[in-house]
Design a protein around this motif. Structure first.
Motif, PDB file in Angstrom:
ATOM      1  N   GLU A 126       0.918  -1.172   0.025  1.00  0.00           N
ATOM      2  CA  GLU A 126       0.019  -0.177   0.089  1.00  0.00           C
ATOM      3  C   GLU A 126       0.759   1.121  -0.031  1.00  0.00           C
ATOM      4  OE1 GLU A 126      -3.494  -0.518   2.869  1.00  0.00           O
ATOM      5  OE2 GLU A 126      -3.339   1.879   2.793  1.00  0.00           O
ATOM      6  N   GLY A 127       1.791   1.309   0.867  1.00  0.00           N
ATOM      7  CA  GLY A 127       2.579   2.566   1.033  1.00  0.00           C
ATOM      8  C   GLY A 127       3.735   2.597  -0.245  1.00  0.00           C
ATOM      9  N   PHE A 128       4.248   1.292  -0.682  1.00  0.00           N
ATOM     10  CA  PHE A 128       5.142   1.468  -1.718  1.00  0.00           C
ATOM     11  C   PHE A 128       4.553   1.823  -3.187  1.00  0.00           C
ATOM     12  CE2 PHE A 128       6.419  -1.731  -5.031  1.00  0.00           C
ATOM     13  CZ  PHE A 128       7.517  -0.971  -5.480  1.00  0.00           C
TER      14      PHE A 128
ATOM     15  N   GLN B 267       0.679   1.751  -3.981  1.00  0.00           N
ATOM     16  CA  GLN B 267      -0.270   2.639  -4.345  1.00  0.00           C
ATOM     17  C   GLN B 267       0.031   4.129  -3.788  1.00  0.00           C
ATOM     18  OE1 GLN B 267      -3.009  -0.061  -2.183  1.00  0.00           O
ATOM     19  NE2 GLN B 267      -4.230  -0.497  -3.847  1.00  0.00           N
ATOM     20  N   GLY B 268       0.631   4.346  -2.662  1.00  0.00           N
ATOM     21  CA  GLY B 268       0.956   5.469  -2.071  1.00  0.00           C
ATOM     22  C   GLY B 268       2.308   5.921  -2.887  1.00  0.00           C
ATOM     23  N   PHE B 269       3.540   5.753  -2.721  1.00  0.00           N
ATOM     24  CA  PHE B 269       4.597   6.654  -3.102  1.00  0.00           C
ATOM     25  C   PHE B 269       4.641   6.541  -4.495  1.00  0.00           C
ATOM     26  CE2 PHE B 269       8.792   8.014  -3.542  1.00  0.00           C
ATOM     27  CZ  PHE B 269       8.791   9.118  -2.918  1.00  0.00           C
ATOM     28  N   SER B 270       4.609   5.163  -5.181  1.00  0.00           N
ATOM     29  CA  SER B 270       4.622   5.136  -6.633  1.00  0.00           C
ATOM     30  C   SER B 270       3.525   5.659  -7.423  1.00  0.00           C
ATOM     31  CB  SER B 270       4.587   3.641  -7.138  1.00  0.00           C
ATOM     32  OG  SER B 270       5.991   3.065  -6.376  1.00  0.00           O
ATOM     33  N   ASN B 271       2.467   5.375  -6.892  1.00  0.00           N
ATOM     34  CA  ASN B 271       1.264   5.939  -7.700  1.00  0.00           C
ATOM     35  C   ASN B 271       0.597   7.319  -7.355  1.00  0.00           C
ATOM     36  OD1 ASN B 271       1.561   3.980  -9.427  1.00  0.00           O
ATOM     37  ND2 ASN B 271       0.362   2.550  -8.720  1.00  0.00           N
ATOM     38  N   SER B 272       0.746   7.593  -6.026  1.00  0.00           N
ATOM     39  CA  SER B 272       0.192   8.863  -5.747  1.00  0.00           C
ATOM     40  C   SER B 272       1.329   9.933  -5.415  1.00  0.00           C
ATOM     41  CB  SER B 272      -0.818   8.710  -4.439  1.00  0.00           C
ATOM     42  OG  SER B 272      -1.592   7.558  -4.816  1.00  0.00           O
ATOM     43  N   THR B 273       2.519   9.624  -5.470  1.00  0.00           N
ATOM     44  CA  THR B 273       3.591  10.739  -5.271  1.00  0.00           C
ATOM     45  C   THR B 273       4.145  10.950  -6.743  1.00  0.00           C
ATOM     46  OG1 THR B 273       3.961  10.098  -2.789  1.00  0.00           O
ATOM     47  CG2 THR B 273       5.458  11.514  -3.670  1.00  0.00           C
ATOM     48  N   LEU B 274       5.194   9.861  -7.061  1.00  0.00           N
ATOM     49  CA  LEU B 274       5.746   9.791  -8.176  1.00  0.00           C
ATOM     50  C   LEU B 274       5.077  10.190  -9.446  1.00  0.00           C
ATOM     51  CD1 LEU B 274       8.528   7.135  -7.464  1.00  0.00           C
ATOM     52  CD2 LEU B 274       8.728   9.704  -7.062  1.00  0.00           C
ATOM     53  N   TRP B 275       3.868   9.326  -9.694  1.00  0.00           N
ATOM     54  CA  TRP B 275       3.578   9.180 -10.890  1.00  0.00           C
ATOM     55  C   TRP B 275       2.626  10.433 -11.383  1.00  0.00           C
ATOM     56  CZ3 TRP B 275       2.543   5.745 -15.073  1.00  0.00           C
ATOM     57  CH2 TRP B 275       1.781   6.227 -16.013  1.00  0.00           C
TER      58      TRP B 275
ATOM     59  N   TRP C 171       7.011   7.048   2.102  1.00  0.00           N
ATOM     60  CA  TRP C 171       8.660   6.935   1.847  1.00  0.00           C
ATOM     61  C   TRP C 171       9.161   5.738   2.487  1.00  0.00           C
ATOM     62  CZ3 TRP C 171      12.413   7.931  -1.285  1.00  0.00           C
ATOM     63  CH2 TRP C 171      13.555   7.751  -0.982  1.00  0.00           C
ATOM     64  N   ARG C 172       8.868   5.378   3.672  1.00  0.00           N
ATOM     65  CA  ARG C 172       9.680   4.234   4.378  1.00  0.00           C
ATOM     66  C   ARG C 172       9.170   3.070   3.584  1.00  0.00           C
ATOM     67  NH1 ARG C 172       9.016   8.140   8.521  1.00  0.00           N
ATOM     68  NH2 ARG C 172       6.956   7.570   9.121  1.00  0.00           N
ATOM     69  N   PRO C 173       7.823   2.656   3.265  1.00  0.00           N
ATOM     70  CA  PRO C 173       7.889   1.266   2.578  1.00  0.00           C
ATOM     71  C   PRO C 173       8.253   1.339   1.039  1.00  0.00           C
ATOM     72  CG  PRO C 173       5.461   2.588   3.266  1.00  0.00           C
ATOM     73  CD  PRO C 173       6.644   3.346   3.991  1.00  0.00           C
ATOM     74  N   TYR C 174       8.596   2.727   0.424  1.00  0.00           N
ATOM     75  CA  TYR C 174       8.977   2.760  -0.761  1.00  0.00           C
ATOM     76  C   TYR C 174      10.622   2.227  -0.483  1.00  0.00           C
ATOM     77  CZ  TYR C 174      10.568   4.634  -5.444  1.00  0.00           C
ATOM     78  OH  TYR C 174      11.289   4.556  -6.574  1.00  0.00           O
ATOM     79  N   VAL C 175      11.146   2.596   0.562  1.00  0.00           N
ATOM     80  CA  VAL C 175      12.797   2.187   0.532  1.00  0.00           C
ATOM     81  C   VAL C 175      12.772   0.829   0.971  1.00  0.00           C
ATOM     82  CG1 VAL C 175      14.892   2.689   2.174  1.00  0.00           C
ATOM     83  CG2 VAL C 175      13.298   4.784   1.658  1.00  0.00           C
TER      84      VAL C 175
ATOM     85  N   TYR D 295       9.931   3.628 -12.643  1.00  0.00           N
ATOM     86  CA  TYR D 295       9.880   4.623 -11.423  1.00  0.00           C
ATOM     87  C   TYR D 295       9.534   4.011 -10.149  1.00  0.00           C
ATOM     88  CZ  TYR D 295       4.867   4.083 -11.974  1.00  0.00           C
ATOM     89  OH  TYR D 295       3.344   3.775 -11.940  1.00  0.00           O
ATOM     90  N   GLN D 296       9.108   2.780  -9.975  1.00  0.00           N
ATOM     91  CA  GLN D 296       8.738   1.981  -8.686  1.00  0.00           C
ATOM     92  C   GLN D 296      10.419   1.761  -7.973  1.00  0.00           C
ATOM     93  OE1 GLN D 296       7.745   0.608 -11.583  1.00  0.00           O
ATOM     94  NE2 GLN D 296       5.423   0.675 -11.635  1.00  0.00           N
ATOM     95  N   LEU D 297      11.259   1.784  -8.643  1.00  0.00           N
ATOM     96  CA  LEU D 297      12.566   1.029  -8.304  1.00  0.00           C
ATOM     97  C   LEU D 297      13.582   2.035  -8.556  1.00  0.00           C
ATOM     98  CD1 LEU D 297      11.837  -2.542  -9.687  1.00  0.00           C
ATOM     99  CD2 LEU D 297      11.330  -1.839  -7.550  1.00  0.00           C
ATOM    100  N   GLN D 298      13.575   3.137  -8.188  1.00  0.00           N
ATOM    101  CA  GLN D 298      14.597   4.213  -8.642  1.00  0.00           C
ATOM    102  C   GLN D 298      15.690   4.146  -7.439  1.00  0.00           C
ATOM    103  OE1 GLN D 298      12.964   8.050 -10.284  1.00  0.00           O
ATOM    104  NE2 GLN D 298      11.598   7.377  -9.051  1.00  0.00           N
ATOM    105  N   LEU D 299      15.641   3.324  -6.478  1.00  0.00           N
ATOM    106  CA  LEU D 299      16.708   3.410  -5.373  1.00  0.00           C
ATOM    107  C   LEU D 299      17.520   2.131  -5.595  1.00  0.00           C
ATOM    108  CD1 LEU D 299      14.704   4.187  -2.299  1.00  0.00           C
ATOM    109  CD2 LEU D 299      15.933   5.759  -3.716  1.00  0.00           C
TER     110      LEU D 299
END
Ligand code: ADQ
Length: 484
Positions: free
Chosen positions: A99-101, A103-111, A128-132, A157-161
């Motif tokens: 959800e965080g990685f 739906q949240g950071f990938s699709n509601s922040t970065l997209w 951000w934390r689940p994205y990391v 974009y989901q895997l930029q780190l």
């Protein structure tokens, strides 16, 4: 359709050169398969068709290697398996993390941020934390597969780190990254509270690929501004390493689309569809239902043309195929509501008994059916506010074997840089788009043919194999000061 089936095509360059490199490890959010039954212990899988799989499968089969990705099932842990000659290493993601990685950071922040903020991006530390954490899982899984001499290709974009994380675990590995979506202008990117971490994550790669030169330039500028990287728009030096930032416009398996478009089944179905809409100009839209695709503005421009009476439900019909997408993200629910409201309004105002102005199909359609729609239409409207490339535009062009048909294309799609025979539009300009639609439906046949033939030459010359070959070739030949 594999590369071998292309009538004895000559081996491409990277097939020869890849002998110099080891195996290929692909890292992408999704594995190239979906589960089609079986049990928890013994799941059955099927390859999901798509451009990326088509392009990379031959190399994975011939040279060996692994595809690392999520299997699409939350909380499930699967053992590695091989499907159709492709070794898959699933990464587990539980519901909370997903959800965080995703739906949240990938699709509601970065997209939204990467698509010119057409919707306000949401910035939340608890995403951000689940994205990391999710990026760490992909990176560890990938590093576990890497042997000396292997090359790694990370996607999207989901895997930029992930590039930097793999670099830390396996410092000598050649790592490539390709961003399928745009990279925004520096002034916009600068809003992101975690901008430096993202940039340094990407800078772990040796080659960073983008859809357009502009995207590559945007990245390099942001990197120079917010990290210690120095250099030009195409080549940077970061922490003593050389990082290339270049355009590799993605494409489709053109020969395969051409073959399918000539098949009896597709041709017969296209005839049936034409008969259902006989005597009318068929204007087509095909998109994932996403607010970046400009479906709503396309409808408004069609409505404007109806208002002007340059188009009527008697002489034209708009067919919109919208594939459900991210239906659990709020903005997508709102977008669908808005689109369906517009369909109702347009049909209510301009439809005639037996003749609706808009046919709206909210579903994914099988490939043959999609191709039949491409063949049955007179005009394709591709009107995103911003799009990395847009493969629908290229697919349409590839299937127009007789060089008929007109493409109306947003100047903000990556494809607009290559498909110059399209009628280009600014998707923010409703009147301008209505003008373009009028121009498209009344374009003289010889001009339409000239434009389409030019675009077909582009997609024939530049297919998805050429894309993957040129990326991998660049990666294989990338050099580092400490490798020389
Ligand atoms: P997408 O945003 O998904 O891809 P796009 O490039 O148009 O957009 O690809 C969509 C694919 O889905 C096409 O192959 C199309 O045939 C298929 N499709 C669309 N609607 C469909 C429907 N109703 N039924 C069945 N199939 C349908 C992201 C980026 C793009 C970039 C690609 C590849 O956003 O800009 O071009 O990755 O890099």
């Amino acid at each position: 359709m594999s590369r071998q089936s292309q009538g004895g095509a000559k081996p491409r360059r990277s097939e020869n050169r890849s002998a110099e490199a080891g195996r290929l490890v692909v890292v992408a959010n999704r594995l190239p398969v979906r589960q089609v039954g079986g049990t928890d212990e013994k799941p059955r899988w099927r390859i999901s068709p798509g451009g990326l799989v088509t392009a990379l499968a031959p190399m994975l089969r011939e040279r060996g290697g692994t595809w690392v990705g999520w299997a699409g099932d939350m909380g499930r842990t699967y053992r590695p398996f091989t499907q159709d000659g492709i070794r898959c290493r699933p990464v587990a993601l539980e519901a909370d993390l997903f959800e965080g990685f995703y739906q949240g950071f990938s699709n509601s922040t970065l997209w939204p941020l990467y698509h010119d903020a057409v919707r306000p991006p949401e910035f939340h530390r608890h995403w951000w934390r689940p994205y990391v954490e999710a990026n760490e899982r992909f990176a560890k899984a990938a590093a576990g597969q890497v042997k000396d001499g292997d090359i790694v290709w990370v996607h999207d974009y989901q895997l930029q780190l992930v590039p930097r994380m793999i670099r830390e675990l396996k410092p000598e590995t050649r790592i490539g990254f390709f961003n399928h979506i745009p990279f925004p202008p520096e002034e916009l990117f600068a809003q992101l509270p975690w901008r430096r971490s993202i940039l340094e994550g990407l800078l772990g790669a040796d080659v960073i690929g983008f859809q357009t030169k502009q995207n590559a330039q945007n990245f390099s500028r942001a990197a120079r501004r917010h990290t210690s990287a120095r250099g030009s728009d195409t080549e940077l030096v970061f922490e003593g390493r050389r990082v290339q930032s270049r355009a590799f416009p993605i494409s489709i398996d053109t020969a395969d689309f051409e073959r399918s478009a000539a098949s009896e089944e597709v041709v017969a179905r296209a005839k049936e569809l034409r008969a259902l809409m006989a005597g009318r100009k068929v204007i087509l839209g095909v998109d994932r239902l996403d607010y970046t695709k400009g479906i709503d503005i396309r409808f408004r421009s069609f409505e404007e043309a109806l208002r002007r009476k340059s188009v009527t439900a008697e002489n034209s019909v708009l067919v919109q195929i919208a594939v459900p997408s991210r239906a659990d993200v709020g903005e997508y629910v709102n977008e669908r509501d808005e689109i369906e409201r517009l369909v109702g309004r347009i049909n209510g105002t301009y439809g005639q008994p037996g003749k609706v102005a808009v046919h709206y199909l909210y579903r994914s359609v099988p490939r043959e059916e999609l191709l039949a729609f491409y063949l049955a239409s007179d005009v394709l409207m591709v009107t995103p506010f911003r799009d990395g490339m847009n493969l629908v535009a290229k697919e349409y062009v590839a299937t127009r074997l007789d060089d008929t048909g007109v493409l109306v294309l947003s100047e903000f799609a990556g494809a607009a840089h290559e498909l110059r025979g399209a009628i280009l539009v600014n998707p923010h300009d409703i009147d301008g788009m209505a003008d373009a639609l009028e121009q498209a439906i009344s374009l003289p046949d010889d001009e339409a043919t000239r434009r389409m033939a030019a675009m077909r030459r582009v997609v024939r010359r530049h297919d998805v194999y050429r894309w993957s070959d040129s990326f991998l070739d660049t990666l294989i030949h990338a050099t580092q000061p400490n490798w020389d």
